[in-house]
Design an enzyme around this catalytic site. Sequence first.
Site, short mmCIF file in Angstrom:
data_model
loop_
_atom_site.label_atom_id
_atom_site.label_comp_id
_atom_site.label_asym_id
_atom_site.label_seq_id
_atom_site.Cartn_x
_atom_site.Cartn_y
_atom_site.Cartn_z
N GLU A 7 -1.51 -7.42 7.98
CA GLU A 7 -0.19 -7.12 8.53
C GLU A 7 0.04 -7.89 9.83
O GLU A 7 -0.92 -8.26 10.54
CB GLU A 7 -0.07 -5.62 8.78
CG GLU A 7 1.30 -5.15 9.30
CD GLU A 7 2.45 -5.48 8.36
OE1 GLU A 7 2.72 -6.69 8.15
OE2 GLU A 7 3.10 -4.55 7.87
N HIS B 53 0.84 -1.21 0.00
CA HIS B 53 0.00 0.00 0.00
C HIS B 53 0.87 1.25 0.00
O HIS B 53 2.05 1.23 0.38
CB HIS B 53 -0.95 0.00 1.21
CG HIS B 53 -0.27 0.12 2.54
ND1 HIS B 53 0.33 1.28 2.99
CD2 HIS B 53 -0.09 -0.80 3.52
CE1 HIS B 53 0.83 1.08 4.20
NE2 HIS B 53 0.59 -0.17 4.54
#
Length: 215
Positions: A82, A16
């Site tokens: 994550e 990202h």
Amino acid sequence: MSNQDARTPRVFLVRHGETEWAKFGRYTSTTDVELTAKGALQVSSAAPIPRKRAIKTFELLMQSPPSTTAECEVTYTEDIAEWNYGDFEGLMEWEIKSLIKTKGLLQGREWNIWGDGCEGGESMQQVTERLDRLISQIRLIQKPYMNGEKPADVLLVAHGLILRCFLKRWLGLSLDFPLEMMLAPGAIGVLSYKKNNISIPAFHAGIALPFPDEN
């Protein structure tokens, strides 16, 4: 890269774009942090569940329709979320090491997330298990099309550390294996298989560009 290899299914890793926390080196897992304006530009320039930053990155990447008629299926999975930083969420690395020292953890040994995991968060084993599960699913999808019988590329949009973890597990390496990697915000990495063989996972150190007369 041979034409034969060019038809082998690939896995694209997309980190990202930049966030305020990532810009200053803060460990970010479950906290929803928006992309900065620069982060949005990083992703847009790369384009010809997950948290907000990963979803926004995916939307920016896909705002220009792919030049292929192949069907695309979108799946959201926590298997590529994550690494859960637990008590270390929002801290910078020096703050984490100071906290560990204050608590007397690791008996003076230097903290390393790859092997030590995060207090109150995930261990190396937990992260390994969910990544291996995802990799097994991807290989199940790609195995029937190793010679280009049908498009079977996979695009993973996720976060910096977990994508580097994914690369290690893709190659069959332990998460604490010393393999230095860099994946900048908005960057793209490519994984595939050597010799069109599902049993020989590999990563592309470089991809040959097609000749002008190739489709």
